[in-house]
Structure formats: C-alpha cells, structure tokens
Write a protein that holds these residues in place. Structure first.
Motif, PDB file in Angstrom:
ATOM      1  N   PHE A 157       6.272  -1.228   9.462  1.00  0.00           N
ATOM      2  CA  PHE A 157       7.104  -2.277   8.846  1.00  0.00           C
ATOM      3  C   PHE A 157       8.520  -2.172   9.411  1.00  0.00           C
ATOM      4  CE2 PHE A 157       9.511  -3.417   4.728  1.00  0.00           C
ATOM      5  CZ  PHE A 157       9.539  -4.770   5.029  1.00  0.00           C
ATOM      6  N   ILE A 168      10.797  -4.734  11.792  1.00  0.00           N
ATOM      7  CA  ILE A 168      12.123  -5.223  11.392  1.00  0.00           C
ATOM      8  C   ILE A 168      13.122  -4.970  12.523  1.00  0.00           C
ATOM      9  CG2 ILE A 168      14.097  -4.755   9.856  1.00  0.00           C
ATOM     10  CD1 ILE A 168      12.009  -4.086   7.665  1.00  0.00           C
ATOM     11  N   GLN A 192      10.244   4.527   2.265  1.00  0.00           N
ATOM     12  CA  GLN A 192      11.501   3.955   2.780  1.00  0.00           C
ATOM     13  C   GLN A 192      12.013   4.777   3.968  1.00  0.00           C
ATOM     14  OE1 GLN A 192      13.096   1.230   2.051  1.00  0.00           O
ATOM     15  NE2 GLN A 192      15.064   1.541   3.056  1.00  0.00           N
ATOM     16  N   THR A 245      12.958   3.373   7.675  1.00  0.00           N
ATOM     17  CA  THR A 245      14.217   3.535   8.413  1.00  0.00           C
ATOM     18  C   THR A 245      13.968   4.218   9.763  1.00  0.00           C
ATOM     19  OG1 THR A 245      14.735   5.641   7.327  1.00  0.00           O
ATOM     20  CG2 THR A 245      15.612   3.656   6.308  1.00  0.00           C
ATOM     21  N   ILE A 301      12.798   1.582  12.065  1.00  0.00           N
ATOM     22  CA  ILE A 301      13.898   0.723  12.538  1.00  0.00           C
ATOM     23  C   ILE A 301      14.683   1.447  13.638  1.00  0.00           C
ATOM     24  CG2 ILE A 301      16.079  -0.384  11.874  1.00  0.00           C
ATOM     25  CD1 ILE A 301      14.913  -0.818   9.071  1.00  0.00           C
ATOM     26  N   GLN A 332      17.236  -8.118  -0.856  1.00  0.00           N
ATOM     27  CA  GLN A 332      17.403  -8.915   0.355  1.00  0.00           C
ATOM     28  C   GLN A 332      18.759  -9.616   0.407  1.00  0.00           C
ATOM     29  OE1 GLN A 332      15.548  -8.747   3.055  1.00  0.00           O
ATOM     30  NE2 GLN A 332      14.552  -7.133   1.904  1.00  0.00           N
ATOM     31  N   ILE A 346      21.188  -7.052   3.901  1.00  0.00           N
ATOM     32  CA  ILE A 346      20.822  -5.939   4.788  1.00  0.00           C
ATOM     33  C   ILE A 346      20.095  -6.421   6.039  1.00  0.00           C
ATOM     34  CG2 ILE A 346      18.624  -5.427   3.558  1.00  0.00           C
ATOM     35  CD1 ILE A 346      20.915  -2.840   5.236  1.00  0.00           C
ATOM     36  N   ASN A 347      19.218  -7.404   5.864  1.00  0.00           N
ATOM     37  CA  ASN A 347      18.434  -7.789   7.038  1.00  0.00           C
ATOM     38  C   ASN A 347      19.196  -8.681   8.009  1.00  0.00           C
ATOM     39  OD1 ASN A 347      16.191  -6.200   6.904  1.00  0.00           O
ATOM     40  ND2 ASN A 347      15.297  -7.473   5.289  1.00  0.00           N
ATOM     41  N   MET A 395      19.900  -5.713   9.936  1.00  0.00           N
ATOM     42  CA  MET A 395      18.753  -5.062  10.577  1.00  0.00           C
ATOM     43  C   MET A 395      18.114  -5.939  11.652  1.00  0.00           C
ATOM     44  SD  MET A 395      18.542  -2.077   9.532  1.00  0.00           S
ATOM     45  CE  MET A 395      19.903  -1.422   8.616  1.00  0.00           C
ATOM     46  N   ASN A 423      21.261   4.869   8.684  1.00  0.00           N
ATOM     47  CA  ASN A 423      20.242   4.402   7.741  1.00  0.00           C
ATOM     48  C   ASN A 423      19.265   5.535   7.391  1.00  0.00           C
ATOM     49  OD1 ASN A 423      18.874   2.504   6.210  1.00  0.00           O
ATOM     50  ND2 ASN A 423      17.895   1.488   7.947  1.00  0.00           N
ATOM     51  N   PHE A 467      23.490   0.952   1.129  1.00  0.00           N
ATOM     52  CA  PHE A 467      22.185   0.325   0.918  1.00  0.00           C
ATOM     53  C   PHE A 467      21.075   1.378   0.999  1.00  0.00           C
ATOM     54  CE2 PHE A 467      18.231  -1.410   2.492  1.00  0.00           C
ATOM     55  CZ  PHE A 467      18.026  -2.509   1.668  1.00  0.00           C
ATOM     56  N   GLY A 515      17.723   0.009  -0.955  1.00  0.00           N
ATOM     57  CA  GLY A 515      16.583   0.119  -0.037  1.00  0.00           C
ATOM     58  C   GLY A 515      15.410   0.815  -0.712  1.00  0.00           C
ATOM     59  N   TRP A 540      11.802  -0.526  -3.887  1.00  0.00           N
ATOM     60  CA  TRP A 540      10.352  -0.274  -3.830  1.00  0.00           C
ATOM     61  C   TRP A 540       9.915   0.694  -4.920  1.00  0.00           C
ATOM     62  CZ3 TRP A 540       7.878  -3.671  -1.100  1.00  0.00           C
ATOM     63  CH2 TRP A 540       8.521  -4.278  -0.008  1.00  0.00           C
ATOM     64  N   ASN A 547       9.841  -9.910  -2.139  1.00  0.00           N
ATOM     65  CA  ASN A 547      10.603  -9.303  -1.054  1.00  0.00           C
ATOM     66  C   ASN A 547      10.379 -10.091   0.238  1.00  0.00           C
ATOM     67  OD1 ASN A 547      10.861  -7.456   1.388  1.00  0.00           O
ATOM     68  ND2 ASN A 547      11.848  -6.233  -0.203  1.00  0.00           N
TER      69      ASN A 547
HETATM   70  C1  BGC Z   1      13.845  -3.397   3.010  1.00  0.00           C
HETATM   71  C2  BGC Z   1      13.912  -4.003   4.363  1.00  0.00           C
HETATM   72  C3  BGC Z   1      15.108  -3.462   5.105  1.00  0.00           C
HETATM   73  C4  BGC Z   1      15.066  -1.958   5.163  1.00  0.00           C
HETATM   74  C5  BGC Z   1      16.295  -1.379   5.807  1.00  0.00           C
HETATM   75  C6  BGC Z   1      13.798  -1.905   3.159  1.00  0.00           C
HETATM   76  O1  BGC Z   1      13.741  -1.335   1.904  1.00  0.00           O
HETATM   77  O2  BGC Z   1      12.730  -3.876   2.299  1.00  0.00           O
HETATM   78  O3  BGC Z   1      13.943  -5.394   4.247  1.00  0.00           O
HETATM   79  O4  BGC Z   1      15.154  -3.953   6.405  1.00  0.00           O
HETATM   80  O5  BGC Z   1      14.931  -1.439   3.862  1.00  0.00           O
HETATM   81  O6  BGC Z   1      16.237  -0.007   5.895  1.00  0.00           O
END
Ligand code: BGC
Length: 508
Positions: free
Chosen positions: A37, A41, A174, A178, A181, A293, A297-298, A301, A329, A396, A401, A405, A428
């Motif tokens: 995921f 992103i 989470q 990160t 990402i 959201q 943050i996105n 990202m 992050n 965040f 973040g 969840w 989300n």
């Molecule tokens: C969010 C993502 C975001 C990410 C950033 C997640 O918890 O759902 O949308 O890009 O955190 O670290």
C-alpha cells in the motif's frame, strides 16, 4: 490474573501468552500488505514527474512542463494524470466491501491471499504497460489488492496480537506503509536517471513484496477468532495454543467463543451497524479516516516531488527531498509505537493537530508571500519549506497516520467488526481518491490557499478530538461498551440495548 468485565456482562480474566516466533513471522508477512500500500502511495508521485513516463502517456503535460515557469501552480494540472494516481483508490473503495464479506465468510488469511494475487497481477500490468488504458487498468487491479489487503491486515494483526501489545503490533501495519513509501522514494530517485524505462522499473519492483506476500500468505495461520467464528472450534483452539506458545489458553479461548456466539446471532452486520448502539464506533471510524486524509498528508505523499519542484527544486533535489520526508515518516512512526499505549491516543492526536496546523499555515504564508505563479523561491526559502514539511509529516506519522487505522480496528465488537472496518477502509479510500484526483487542480486554482484549506480542517479535527473522541488506551476490546461508550458524555445516549431487534438477530 486480573479480571475485566466484557461487553456481554461476563467476567473474563486477562490473558497471558508469549510473543512467539510464529506470531512475529505472521506479523511481518501480513505487514507486507501495508508495505505494498505504501509503495503504491509513494511511487506514483515520482513516476508522474518522470519525463519518459509523461512523453509516453501524457504528452500534453510534458509540453506544459517544458514551459514550467509559465505557471508554477498549474504545470501538472491534468485530470488524466490525476486519474492515474487516483484510480487505485476508487477500486480499493469498491473492493473493500467485497473484502469484508470474504473476510467474515472465508477468513482473514484467504482475504490476504486474494489481495496478493491482485497485487502480483496489477504490478505485471503496470510494469508492462504499452498504453494508458493498460497502465490505469493495472492500477485498478492493484487497487483491488489494496482493498483486500487493508481490510485483512489490521484485523489480522489486532486479532493475532496478545492484548497488552495490541496497539504496538497494529501500528506495524502503518510502519510498513511508511517503509513502503520510503522505499518507493529511494527507488524513484535512482530510476529517474534510467532512460527510457526507469518508470517501468519503479512500477515493476513492487513485484518483489507482492510475491513475498503471495508466498508468505500460504505460510501464515488463520486467526483463532476467525476460525472460531466460522465454527472451526478445534482448529481455532489449536491455533491459539500455537500462536500463544502455551497450553494455558482457556480464558482467551472462552472470551473468543462468547464474542463469536454474539457475532453469529447477528444475521446482517451491515444492518446492525445502522442501529444506534453501533453509532459511536461507526461515526468515529469514518470521521477519523476522513480527517486523516484531510490533514493533507497525501498531497505531500503523492505529489511531494511535484510540490518540491513547484517551490523551485530541480528534479533530483525534489526526489531527494521526498526521500528525506520519507525517512522522517518512518522514524516518527516508531515514536508512535513506543508512546501509543503509554501517552494514549487522544494526547498524540491533539498534539499533532497543533503541530500540523502551525506548519501548514506557515507553509501557506511563505508561498503566498514569496512564490508567484512565475519565478521560484530562493534556495533558503525552499529549504525552509522542506523542513516545515518534515515537521508536519512528523506530527502526522505519530498520530493520525497509525491511529486512523488502530482506533477503528479496536472499537467495534466482533459482530460488526469486519463490516464496520470495511466502512472505515472505504471512507479512507474515498477521501484518498478525492485528494489524489483534486489536489493538483486545487493547487492550480487555490494556489497557496490550499495549505490554509488543510489547516482549517486540522482545526476542526482538533476540536472533534477534544470533545468527542474518548480515550481507548488500555481498554480491552470486549469492554469498550461498558468502559468507554456508556461513560462518555455524548456517546452514552446511543447505548440503548437493541439485542432483541428481530431484523438483526437470528432467533434460536
Ligand atoms: C494513510 C495514507 C498515507 C500514509 C502516510 C496512512 O496511514 O492511510 O493515506 O499516505 O499514512 O504515511
């Protein structure tokens, strides 16, 4: 052993159990769902900033970009380019409802296996893409992977974890997001110099974690909760023994059986979710995801490379800055793992609101005063923007973040857990879609004002947290009703007993 009162009125001892190697293995394998995921992103921003990719699929944007200094805020504004990024999330939104059904009927493990098939297929389609349709279709298939993965993994982790480290283990999801990402940012940094197929490598390398998840998902167990809920009692007991590394599982086993019996009596979990007593966890799950959201943050990202180019960095410096925010992050998420069960959820969320509000406002002011549609910031100003973005991401990463969840995965009773969590995942995805689809156009129209827009949302979410979000730290999942909702000044009004609602309950 200390006793806790369950939502069903019984007294259940708190359970012991080791953190076995097997649990760790299962956690790592399943968390690869989070990594994929995160990779998705993080990868799209870099790929959509690559000239080779733009020339092949978005020649119009490429032309506009060549005249970069004509309008800083608008050079990437193209609805098809945004569609490339956002199509994944709309697919994930739809898929999460199907995933919720699969999750309760066939288990968390099967849901994860289906998700990983989607991931592998989606990666192949994207990396081999010969035209825009194929690439976008690949992203839609990946989106189905995200829908299935994000439904299964947090529930899988919460149900597998011994209660006392539930928060920390859940945040591994989470953490892996990160890490995904960050890896994507690093890969983009190198592939952007590989012509003309760097973007294919970026998109294709997601195949590595996808295959690990696929193979690994056959090695992990089903959660005892899901087995028992589906009447596989003996297997559930044996699995519980195996994951806890002890024969002393009677108390935990009993509490799962009680929760499963209540769950089985509910014929239609989605209808049950509409009952007043489900309102507090449902509203909070949805609102937390929407707020998560709308922190913006996105925008960072997905579009950090684009954003950093907007304030005046060259392509490489922009990608490098993205790697730096990615590192911040990851490390800030570790802070959350350490503090979440000590400082509590509310404390982290509120502190972060202050931090994010200040940084978004200052970035907005800086751009408003110094970044004109043509021209760029001075390098000192651009560096200040990167530092502010890092401080914002930090806030965040240790709050909205992971907790976006965690809280929905721990506040629903078993009977509405998969359905309630599906509502959280899809909210989300809907908001992620909106941001992905709209951000570049919003930046083009609102210019620096976009940062004030997000700051205003942060103010609202801070007030919501202050007045309406109860603390769930240290409260066993089965005791939420008694210890949290029935005690809360606002939410207690919804705690009317609807046990005998004929629509929801199978008589027997
Ligand atoms: C969010 C993502 C975001 C990410 C950033 C997640 O918890 O759902 O949308 O890009 O955190 O670290």
């Amino acid at each position: 052993m200390p006793a806790v009162i369950t939502s069903h009125g019984g007294h259940i001892p708190e359970h012991d159990g080791k953190i076995t190697f097997y649990v760790i293995l299962c956690v790592i394998i399943s968390a690869f769902g989070g990594l994929l995921f995160g990779y998705d992103i993080g990868i799209s921003g870099g790929v959509t900033a690559m000239d080779d990719f733009l020339i092949k699929f978005f020649p119009d944007v490429y032309e506009k970009k060549k005249h970069a200094h004509e309008d800083n805020y608008c050079k990437y504004d193209n609805e098809y380019l945004q569609l490339f990024t956002s199509s994944l999330y709309i697919a994930a939104l739809v898929a999460s409802f199907a995933a919720s059904k699969v999750c309760s009927k066939f288990g968390r493990r099967t849901t994860l296996q289906i998700g990983s098939f989607f991931f592998v297929a989606g990666v192949a389609l994207q990396a081999g893409g010969v035209n825009l349709t194929m690439v976008v279709f690949g992203r839609i298939v990946l989106g189905c992977g995200v829908g299935f993965g994000n439904q299964a993994v947090p529930l899988f982790l919460s149900e597998l974890a011994p209660a006392r480290i539930r928060g920390a283990l859940n945040i591994c999801f989470q953490l892996f997001i990160t890490i995904g990402i960050l890896i994507a940012g690093i890969i983009n940094y190198f592939t952007s110099n590989i012509h003309p197929h760097g973007w294919r490598i970026s998109l294709g390398l997601a195949g590595v974690p996808a295959v690990i998840l696929l193979v690994g998902s056959f090695a992990i167990c089903e959660t005892p909760t899901s087995l028992i809920e589906r009447d596989q009692i003996d297997q559930g007991k044996a699995t519980l023994r195996r994951i806890r590394g002890t024969d002393n599982i009677a108390a935990e086993f009993d509490s799962i059986v009680i929760a499963s019996e209540a769950a089985r009596r509910v014929k239609n979990p989605f209808r049950k979710l509409m009952r007043p007593s489900s309102r507090p966890p449902l509203v909070i799950a949805i609102v937390l995801q929407v707020f998560q959201q709308f922190t913006g943050i996105n925008a960072i990202m997905f579009y950090a490379p684009v954003l950093f180019q907007t304030v005046g960095f060259g392509n490489n410096a922009a990608l490098l800055s993205t790697v730096i925010t990615g590192l911040v992050n990851v490390f800030s998420t570790l802070v959350s793992i350490y503090t979440v069960d000590k400082a509590g959820r509310r404390m982290l969320l509120l502190e972060a609101c202050v931090q994010m509000f200040i940084t978004q406002t200052v970035i907005g002011l800086l751009l408003l005063l110094h970044l004109k549609p043509a021209g760029s910031l001075s390098s000192a100003e651009a560096i200040v923007v990167v530092v502010l973005v890092c401080v914002y991401v930090m806030g965040f990463a240790w709050s909205w973040g992971p907790l976006g969840w965690l809280i929905p995965s721990e506040t629903f009773p078993l009977e509405t857990r998969t359905a309630g969590f599906a509502c959280a995942v899809s909210s989300n995805m809907l908001c992620t879609f909106i941001i992905a689809q709209a951000f570049l156009s919003m930046m083009c129209h609102m210019k620096a004002g976009i940062f004030f827009f997000f700051a205003a949302w942060i103010l609202v979410m801070g007030l919501f947290t202050l007045f309406l979000l109860p603390e769930t730290k240290g409260v066993p999942v089965d005791s939420m009703v008694e210890r949290v909702w029935k005690q809360h000044w606002f939410w207690k009004r919804y705690m009317i007993d609807d046990e005998n609602d004929d629509d929801n309950v199978i008589k027997g």
